[in-house]
Design a protein around this motif. Sequence first.
Motif, PDB file in Angstrom:
ATOM      1  N   ARG A  56      22.578  41.679  33.966  1.00  0.00           N
ATOM      2  CA  ARG A  56      22.647  43.045  34.480  1.00  0.00           C
ATOM      3  C   ARG A  56      23.363  43.073  35.829  1.00  0.00           C
ATOM      4  NH1 ARG A  56      17.337  42.716  32.933  1.00  0.00           N
ATOM      5  NH2 ARG A  56      16.567  42.904  35.062  1.00  0.00           N
ATOM      6  N   ASN A  57      23.047  42.100  36.691  1.00  0.00           N
ATOM      7  CA  ASN A  57      23.723  42.033  37.990  1.00  0.00           C
ATOM      8  C   ASN A  57      25.201  41.691  37.833  1.00  0.00           C
ATOM      9  OD1 ASN A  57      21.555  42.693  39.674  1.00  0.00           O
ATOM     10  ND2 ASN A  57      20.811  40.590  39.704  1.00  0.00           N
ATOM     11  N   LEU A  58      25.509  40.843  36.844  1.00  0.00           N
ATOM     12  CA  LEU A  58      26.897  40.483  36.572  1.00  0.00           C
ATOM     13  C   LEU A  58      27.708  41.739  36.262  1.00  0.00           C
ATOM     14  CD1 LEU A  58      28.517  37.657  35.971  1.00  0.00           C
ATOM     15  CD2 LEU A  58      28.357  38.441  33.606  1.00  0.00           C
ATOM     16  N   HIS A  59      27.175  42.574  35.392  1.00  0.00           N
ATOM     17  CA  HIS A  59      27.863  43.804  35.004  1.00  0.00           C
ATOM     18  C   HIS A  59      27.978  44.764  36.185  1.00  0.00           C
ATOM     19  CE1 HIS A  59      28.295  47.681  32.687  1.00  0.00           C
ATOM     20  NE2 HIS A  59      29.208  46.923  32.113  1.00  0.00           N
ATOM     21  N   ALA A  60      26.879  44.911  36.935  1.00  0.00           N
ATOM     22  CA  ALA A  60      26.900  45.803  38.102  1.00  0.00           C
ATOM     23  C   ALA A  60      27.888  45.314  39.149  1.00  0.00           C
ATOM     24  CB  ALA A  60      25.501  45.912  38.706  1.00  0.00           C
ATOM     25  N   CYS A  61      27.950  44.003  39.344  1.00  0.00           N
ATOM     26  CA  CYS A  61      28.883  43.427  40.313  1.00  0.00           C
ATOM     27  C   CYS A  61      30.325  43.662  39.875  1.00  0.00           C
ATOM     28  CB  CYS A  61      28.606  41.938  40.474  1.00  0.00           C
ATOM     29  SG  CYS A  61      29.611  41.126  41.726  1.00  0.00           S
ATOM     30  N   ALA A  62      30.597  43.457  38.588  1.00  0.00           N
ATOM     31  CA  ALA A  62      31.948  43.687  38.069  1.00  0.00           C
ATOM     32  C   ALA A  62      32.360  45.138  38.281  1.00  0.00           C
ATOM     33  CB  ALA A  62      32.010  43.323  36.587  1.00  0.00           C
ATOM     34  N   GLN A  63      31.441  46.058  38.052  1.00  0.00           N
ATOM     35  CA  GLN A  63      31.759  47.473  38.249  1.00  0.00           C
ATOM     36  C   GLN A  63      32.032  47.785  39.717  1.00  0.00           C
ATOM     37  OE1 GLN A  63      28.362  49.387  36.286  1.00  0.00           O
ATOM     38  NE2 GLN A  63      29.708  49.912  34.578  1.00  0.00           N
ATOM     39  N   THR A  64      31.252  47.175  40.601  1.00  0.00           N
ATOM     40  CA  THR A  64      31.479  47.390  42.036  1.00  0.00           C
ATOM     41  C   THR A  64      32.863  46.897  42.445  1.00  0.00           C
ATOM     42  OG1 THR A  64      29.112  47.166  42.517  1.00  0.00           O
ATOM     43  CG2 THR A  64      30.641  46.841  44.349  1.00  0.00           C
ATOM     44  N   ILE A  65      33.236  45.717  41.978  1.00  0.00           N
ATOM     45  CA  ILE A  65      34.550  45.158  42.334  1.00  0.00           C
ATOM     46  C   ILE A  65      35.668  45.991  41.730  1.00  0.00           C
ATOM     47  CG2 ILE A  65      36.061  43.154  42.033  1.00  0.00           C
ATOM     48  CD1 ILE A  65      33.507  41.423  42.152  1.00  0.00           C
ATOM     49  N   ALA A  66      35.485  46.444  40.494  1.00  0.00           N
ATOM     50  CA  ALA A  66      36.527  47.221  39.827  1.00  0.00           C
ATOM     51  C   ALA A  66      36.682  48.606  40.449  1.00  0.00           C
ATOM     52  CB  ALA A  66      36.212  47.339  38.338  1.00  0.00           C
ATOM     53  N   GLN A  67      35.553  49.245  40.778  1.00  0.00           N
ATOM     54  CA  GLN A  67      35.602  50.623  41.247  1.00  0.00           C
ATOM     55  C   GLN A  67      35.934  50.744  42.730  1.00  0.00           C
ATOM     56  OE1 GLN A  67      31.801  52.282  40.166  1.00  0.00           O
ATOM     57  NE2 GLN A  67      32.165  52.053  37.962  1.00  0.00           N
ATOM     58  N   TRP A  68      35.349  49.867  43.527  1.00  0.00           N
ATOM     59  CA  TRP A  68      35.479  50.016  44.964  1.00  0.00           C
ATOM     60  C   TRP A  68      36.485  49.058  45.593  1.00  0.00           C
ATOM     61  CZ3 TRP A  68      33.542  54.442  46.054  1.00  0.00           C
ATOM     62  CH2 TRP A  68      32.421  54.915  45.362  1.00  0.00           C
ATOM     63  N   ARG A  69      36.877  48.026  44.862  1.00  0.00           N
ATOM     64  CA  ARG A  69      37.812  47.054  45.438  1.00  0.00           C
ATOM     65  C   ARG A  69      39.033  46.830  44.551  1.00  0.00           C
ATOM     66  NH1 ARG A  69      36.225  44.398  49.743  1.00  0.00           N
ATOM     67  NH2 ARG A  69      37.841  42.843  49.311  1.00  0.00           N
ATOM     68  N   GLU A  70      39.204  47.722  43.559  1.00  0.00           N
ATOM     69  CA  GLU A  70      40.377  47.690  42.681  1.00  0.00           C
ATOM     70  C   GLU A  70      40.559  46.316  42.022  1.00  0.00           C
ATOM     71  OE1 GLU A  70      43.528  48.922  45.255  1.00  0.00           O
ATOM     72  OE2 GLU A  70      43.000  51.052  45.104  1.00  0.00           O
ATOM     73  N   GLY A  71      39.449  45.700  41.676  1.00  0.00           N
ATOM     74  CA  GLY A  71      39.495  44.436  40.956  1.00  0.00           C
ATOM     75  C   GLY A  71      39.669  43.206  41.822  1.00  0.00           C
ATOM     76  N   ARG A  72      39.644  43.359  43.142  1.00  0.00           N
ATOM     77  CA  ARG A  72      39.819  42.222  44.045  1.00  0.00           C
ATOM     78  C   ARG A  72      38.465  41.761  44.592  1.00  0.00           C
ATOM     79  NH1 ARG A  72      41.507  43.593  48.377  1.00  0.00           N
ATOM     80  NH2 ARG A  72      41.528  45.873  48.145  1.00  0.00           N
ATOM     81  N   PHE A  73      38.252  40.475  44.560  1.00  0.00           N
ATOM     82  CA  PHE A  73      37.022  39.914  45.116  1.00  0.00           C
ATOM     83  C   PHE A  73      37.119  39.830  46.639  1.00  0.00           C
ATOM     84  CE2 PHE A  73      36.208  38.676  40.829  1.00  0.00           C
ATOM     85  CZ  PHE A  73      34.846  38.434  40.733  1.00  0.00           C
ATOM     86  N   PRO A  74      36.004  40.076  47.342  1.00  0.00           N
ATOM     87  CA  PRO A  74      35.997  39.846  48.789  1.00  0.00           C
ATOM     88  C   PRO A  74      36.275  38.379  49.101  1.00  0.00           C
ATOM     89  CG  PRO A  74      34.031  41.058  48.092  1.00  0.00           C
ATOM     90  CD  PRO A  74      34.705  40.571  46.852  1.00  0.00           C
ATOM     91  N   GLU A  75      36.816  38.124  50.294  1.00  0.00           N
ATOM     92  CA  GLU A  75      37.173  36.756  50.666  1.00  0.00           C
ATOM     93  C   GLU A  75      36.273  36.175  51.748  1.00  0.00           C
ATOM     94  OE1 GLU A  75      41.321  36.087  51.370  1.00  0.00           O
ATOM     95  OE2 GLU A  75      41.944  37.524  49.820  1.00  0.00           O
ATOM     96  N   THR A  76      35.220  36.902  52.119  1.00  0.00           N
ATOM     97  CA  THR A  76      34.297  36.379  53.124  1.00  0.00           C
ATOM     98  C   THR A  76      32.887  36.323  52.545  1.00  0.00           C
ATOM     99  OG1 THR A  76      33.666  38.532  54.071  1.00  0.00           O
ATOM    100  CG2 THR A  76      35.674  37.469  54.930  1.00  0.00           C
ATOM    101  N   GLU A  77      32.090  35.399  53.064  1.00  0.00           N
ATOM    102  CA  GLU A  77      30.714  35.271  52.583  1.00  0.00           C
ATOM    103  C   GLU A  77      29.925  36.541  52.863  1.00  0.00           C
ATOM    104  OE1 GLU A  77      28.756  31.249  53.058  1.00  0.00           O
ATOM    105  OE2 GLU A  77      30.529  30.937  54.339  1.00  0.00           O
TER     106      GLU A  77
END
Length: 358
Positions: A97-118
């Motif tokens: 469930r967290n995997l899916h929620a995390c993917a949606q956050t990255i796709a929606q708010w970061r245009e598919g880009r992962f953050p680069e800082t811890e």
Amino acid sequence: MTDSLPSIDPAHLSARLLEWYARDGRTLPWRAPMGQLNDPYKVWLSEIMLQQTTVRAVIPYFEGFLARWPTVVDLAQAPLDDVLTAWAGLGYYARARNLHACAQTIAQWREGRFPETEAELLELPGVGAYTAAAIVAIAFGKRAVVMDGNIERVMARLFAETDPLPGVKKTLRARAETMTPTHSFGDHAQALMDLGASLCTPRSPACGLCPWRDPCRGRRQGIAESLPAKAPKKEKPTRLGIAFWVERPDGAILLRRRPESGLLGGMMEVPSTPWREDPWTLEEARAEAPLTANWTPLSEGIRHTFTHFHLELSVARARVSTRDQARGLWVKPADFHAHALPTVMRKIIKLALRSKMM
């Protein structure tokens, strides 16, 4: 006392570790060749799957997810039920469930880009300190102290830290900090993971093959295999319940969805009583049944172990007409594969189908 033993030179040991990794490191489907940065999606997906799970178990799931959802945006667009169904059998379903929620956050708010800082990664659903550090080091080549169970074990033995887990975790992290080099951060982290997984194993460590065998204080003191020490575990309680196997004349079986929050949240289940430490009588359990029926107990039950408790479920069977109403979903056994059924429920299904054939 430990500091009076042979000195430990981090730069020298890092060089030896990387030489060993170049020669003997594991080839895994989520890894890039040594010296190259990896796709953060692959690093993130593999690290989430590997939590509390073995590499051997994860490989087919990782390859299946990647084939079906090759990017984080693809995963974000997938229905949650599809993700849960693909995850079924891997356990610890909150991760899915967290995997899916995390993917949606990255796709929606970061245009598919992962953050680069811890710090930014830690704000994402399901991403903890270990996963954030692994992504930063392996995918972005930045300095991060990556600590998993393998690395904790290596540090405890290298420095002969005899205090028990979990209290010694901060000390082990500080030790790992001193061992982190000024370059090759991703390779260093993965090499340490491999060292713990293949040589510095929990039992019968292969000290003779280890690139760090000479300065290893645990080996010199003859206590390596006993480290890291662990505080005594509390005995797991056993919870009990009764599952209700309801069949219609057309062969369909009643399933229902568990609440989104809590254990096995959002997964499908064979209806059951609540799980508690006191035994259930069938008469008492009728009030928890999904419908009124003539229940017949099976002679066998199932046992399943979760992280914090054992579960023992008896099974009661009933056959009902198509007119009987119950909240849930009627599914024929041939279609069970299309639903997110966790391992404990698959055990019930296997038992009920086997008993029907006898």
